[in-house]
Motif scaffolding. Structure first.
Motif, PDB file in Angstrom:
ATOM      1  N   CYS A 112      12.319  -0.083  -7.761  1.00 40.07           N
ATOM      2  CA  CYS A 112      11.488  -0.893  -7.189  1.00 40.07           C
ATOM      3  C   CYS A 112      11.073  -2.340  -7.919  1.00 40.07           C
ATOM      4  O   CYS A 112      10.173  -2.075  -8.780  1.00 40.07           O
ATOM      5  N   ARG A 114      11.485  -6.371  -9.476  1.00 41.77           N
ATOM      6  CA  ARG A 114      11.082  -7.826  -9.129  1.00 41.77           C
ATOM      7  C   ARG A 114      12.491  -8.538  -9.067  1.00 41.77           C
ATOM      8  O   ARG A 114      13.014  -8.632 -10.416  1.00 41.77           O
ATOM      9  N   GLY A 123      10.670 -12.110  -4.940  1.00 37.53           N
ATOM     10  CA  GLY A 123      11.233 -11.825  -3.785  1.00 37.53           C
ATOM     11  C   GLY A 123      11.144  -9.452  -5.086  1.00 37.53           C
ATOM     12  O   GLY A 123      10.918  -9.083  -5.980  1.00 37.53           O
ATOM     13  N   LEU A 124      11.409  -8.346  -3.894  1.00 33.98           N
ATOM     14  CA  LEU A 124      11.596  -7.496  -4.562  1.00 33.98           C
ATOM     15  C   LEU A 124      12.891  -7.039  -4.016  1.00 33.98           C
ATOM     16  O   LEU A 124      13.079  -6.848  -2.702  1.00 33.98           O
ATOM     17  N   THR A 147      -1.541  -6.795  -3.847  1.00 35.04           N
ATOM     18  CA  THR A 147      -0.596  -6.653  -2.350  1.00 35.04           C
ATOM     19  C   THR A 147      -0.508  -5.705  -1.538  1.00 35.04           C
ATOM     20  O   THR A 147      -0.862  -6.140  -0.491  1.00 35.04           O
ATOM     21  N   ASP A 149       3.117  -4.840  -1.557  1.00 34.40           N
ATOM     22  CA  ASP A 149       4.048  -5.262  -1.585  1.00 34.40           C
ATOM     23  C   ASP A 149       5.882  -4.017  -1.351  1.00 34.40           C
ATOM     24  O   ASP A 149       6.535  -3.977  -1.431  1.00 34.40           O
ATOM     25  N   THR A 150       5.487  -4.107  -3.221  1.00 32.52           N
ATOM     26  CA  THR A 150       6.146  -2.928  -3.316  1.00 32.52           C
ATOM     27  C   THR A 150       5.979  -1.619  -2.780  1.00 32.52           C
ATOM     28  O   THR A 150       7.157  -1.015  -2.124  1.00 32.52           O
ATOM     29  N   ARG A 152       5.291  -1.075   0.076  1.00 25.97           N
ATOM     30  CA  ARG A 152       5.824  -1.242   1.894  1.00 25.97           C
ATOM     31  C   ARG A 152       7.062  -0.768   1.710  1.00 25.97           C
ATOM     32  O   ARG A 152       7.733  -0.596   2.853  1.00 25.97           O
ATOM     33  N   LEU A 153       8.066  -1.885   0.790  1.00 26.44           N
ATOM     34  CA  LEU A 153       9.072  -1.753   0.264  1.00 26.44           C
ATOM     35  C   LEU A 153       9.627  -0.332   0.698  1.00 26.44           C
ATOM     36  O   LEU A 153      10.696   0.283   1.059  1.00 26.44           O
ATOM     37  N   ARG A 181      -6.396  -4.342   0.247  1.00 26.90           N
ATOM     38  CA  ARG A 181      -5.165  -4.158   1.399  1.00 26.90           C
ATOM     39  C   ARG A 181      -4.281  -3.182   1.049  1.00 26.90           C
ATOM     40  O   ARG A 181      -3.260  -2.780   2.580  1.00 26.90           O
ATOM     41  N   LEU A 185      -2.499  -2.211   5.213  1.00 30.83           N
ATOM     42  CA  LEU A 185      -1.229  -1.635   4.979  1.00 30.83           C
ATOM     43  C   LEU A 185      -1.204  -0.095   5.108  1.00 30.83           C
ATOM     44  O   LEU A 185      -0.358   0.291   6.464  1.00 30.83           O
ATOM     45  N   ASP A 227      -3.465 -12.406  -6.467  1.00 34.17           N
ATOM     46  CA  ASP A 227      -3.077 -11.124  -5.650  1.00 34.17           C
ATOM     47  C   ASP A 227      -2.783 -10.834  -6.742  1.00 34.17           C
ATOM     48  O   ASP A 227      -1.942  -9.474  -6.333  1.00 34.17           O
TER      49      ASP A 227
END
Length: 362
Positions: A112, A114, A123-124, A147, A149-150, A152-153, A181, A185, A227
Motif C-alpha cells: 500500500c 501513498r 490518497g493510497l 489514521t 487508512d492503510t 482499511r484499504l 482510531r 476501525l 493525524d
C-alpha cells in the motif's frame, strides 16, 4: 461508530518474565484489545536512536509473550501472516510464531503506497499483492496504525479476494504501535467482515506500550504533524511505559513515540534526518514554546491532579500496583517544575546526539 475510552480501564491478564499484558475493559467492545509492555518496546518507543535490526529485535520478546499468552487461552496452532509492505516487515511476527510453537502456513503480502501530487499526499494505492486464499484462515498482521487508512484499504482488498476465490477468514490477530482510531476501525470492520464470513470471530489487537492518540493540531511546539504524530492525551498508556519515561524525562519531549517505522528500519539516515528536523524546529522556536504547556500536553493532563483524579485520567485505577502512587508523585513533580526546563538546551543536546549518530550512517 466511535468507541469512548472515558470509562475504560486495564486488567492485568498475564505476565512472563519482564513482559506484562493488560486487557482493555470498556463498554460495547466486540473485539479483544490488549496492551503489552516489555523492556525492548519501552526503549524503542522512547528513543529514536533504536534503529535497524535492533528495532526489530526490540519487539520480539513482547510479541512472543503475547502469542504465548494467546495460545494458552486457546488460540490457534496454525496461522497465516499478512505483511503490509513495508512497515509490516518491522514486526517480528514470523519469528515470534516460531518461538511460540505456532505454525505459519503461508505468508501473504499487500503493498500500500501513498499517492503524492505536488508534495501532497492525495490518497493510497495498492500496487502489489500475493494472497494464497484458503478457508477458515487466522491472519496475523503487524503494522503502525495512526489514521487507519492503510489498514482499511488493505483489509478491504484482502477480504474481497478471499470472498471472490471461495476462502474465508476466522480471526485477525493484529500487533501495532497504534492509536485509538484502531479501535473504531476494527469494531466497524468486524461487523463488515462478519457480514461476508459469518464465522468471523473478530480481532485480537495487541498495542505495544499503550493505545495512543494522534495530534489534531501542531501542538505546543507548533511543529507536530496532525493525524501522524502520537500523543498520550485521551489514550491509555501502560504504567511501565509511563515509569520508563519518568526515568528518562527528555524522552517525553520527543516528536512522538515512533517517527516513521519504515525509515527507522530500512532508511536509517532518513529517519535520523526526520528526528533532527524536529529538534531543529524546537530549537528554533524555543523562546516561543511554553515548557509547562508542552510537558502537560505530553503527560496528557495540563495541571497537577490529585492521586484519585490522576488514576481516573490515566485509566489505571483498576490495577493493583503499589508503585502507582510514586509514579503519580514523579509525574506531578515533573509538571510542577516544568517552567525551569530549558527547551533550547535540551534541543541542542538532542541535536548533537542525533548528528553524532547520523554521521555514522552517511
Amino acid at each position: 461508530m466511535s468507541i469512548s475510552l472515558q470509562d475504560a480501564g486495564l486488567l492485568n491478564v498475564g505476565s512472563s518474565q519482564d513482559t506484562n499484558i493488560y486487557r482493555l475493559q470498556a463498554p460495547e467492545l466486540g473485539n479483544r484489545y490488549y496492551i503489552v509492555s516489555a523492556p525492548g518496546t519501552r526503549r524503542l518507543m522512547a528513543f529514536p536512536e533504536v534503529v535497524g535490526y535492533d528495532s526489530y529485535l526490540s519487539m520480539l520478546p513482547a510479541t512472543t509473550d503475547a502469542l504465548r499468552y494467546r495460545y494458552s487461552q486457546g488460540g490457534e496452532e496454525d496461522v497465516d501472516i499478512l505483511t503490509i509492505l513495508r512497515g509490516g516487515l518491522n514486526y517480528p511476527v514470523e519469528e515470534a510464531c516460531y518461538r511460540s510453537g505456532i505454525r505459519v502456513r503461508d505468508i501473504h503480502f499487500v503493498s500500500c503506497e501513498r499517492i503524492i501530487e505536488d508534495h501532497v499526499i492525495t490518497g493510497l494505492e495498492i500496487k502489489y499483492e500475493k494472497l494464497r486464499v484458503k478457508k477458515d484462515c487466522t491472519l496475523v498482521i503487524g503494522d503502525i496504525i495512526a489514521t487507519g487508512d492503510t489498514l482499511r484499504l488493505c483489509l478491504d482488498q484482502v477480504v474481497d479476494r478471499f470472498r471472490r476465490r471461495g476462502g474465508s477468514i476466522r480471526r485477525i490477530v493484529f500487533f501495532t504501535i497504534g492509536g485509538t482510531r484502531a479501535i473504531d476501525l476494527m469494531e466497524k470492520k468486524a461487523d463488515e467482515i462478519r457480514g461476508i464470513f459469518p464465522e468471523f470471530e473478530g480481532f485480537d489487537c495487541y498495542f505495544y506500550e499503550g493505545i495512543f492518540t494522534v495530534y489534531t493540531d501542531k501542538g505546543a511546539t507548533g511543529i507536530n504533524v496532525p493525524d501522524i504524530d502520537f500523543g498520550w492525551k485521551g489514550g491509555i498508556v501502560s504504567p511501565e511505559f509511563r515509569r520508563y519515561v519518568m526515568d528518562h524525562p527528555y524522552a517525553i519531549l520527543e516528536k512522538c513515540i515512533i517517527y516513521d517505522g519504515g525509515a527507522r528500519r530500512y532508511e536509517i539516515p532518513v529517519h535520523f534526518h526526520e528526528a533532527l528536523e524536529y529538534w531543529e524546529g524546537v530549537w528554533g522556536r524555543a523562546d516561543r514554546i511554553d515548557p509547562v504547556r508542552l510537558v502537560g500536553e505530553k503527560l496528557g493532563y495540563e495541571k497537577p491532579l490529585s492521586y484519585e483524579d490522576w488514576l481516573r485520567v490515566t485509566h489505571l485505577g483498576g490495577l493493583k500496583n503499589e508503585s502507582l502512587q510514586k509514579l503519580w508523585a514523579d509525574e506531578t513533580h515533573l509538571l510542577e517544575n516544568a517552567a525551569a526546563l530549558s527547551i533550547e538546551t535540551i534541543a541542542m543536546q538532542r541535536m548533537n546526539a542525533i548528528n553524532a549518530l547520523l554521521n555514522k550512517y552517511e
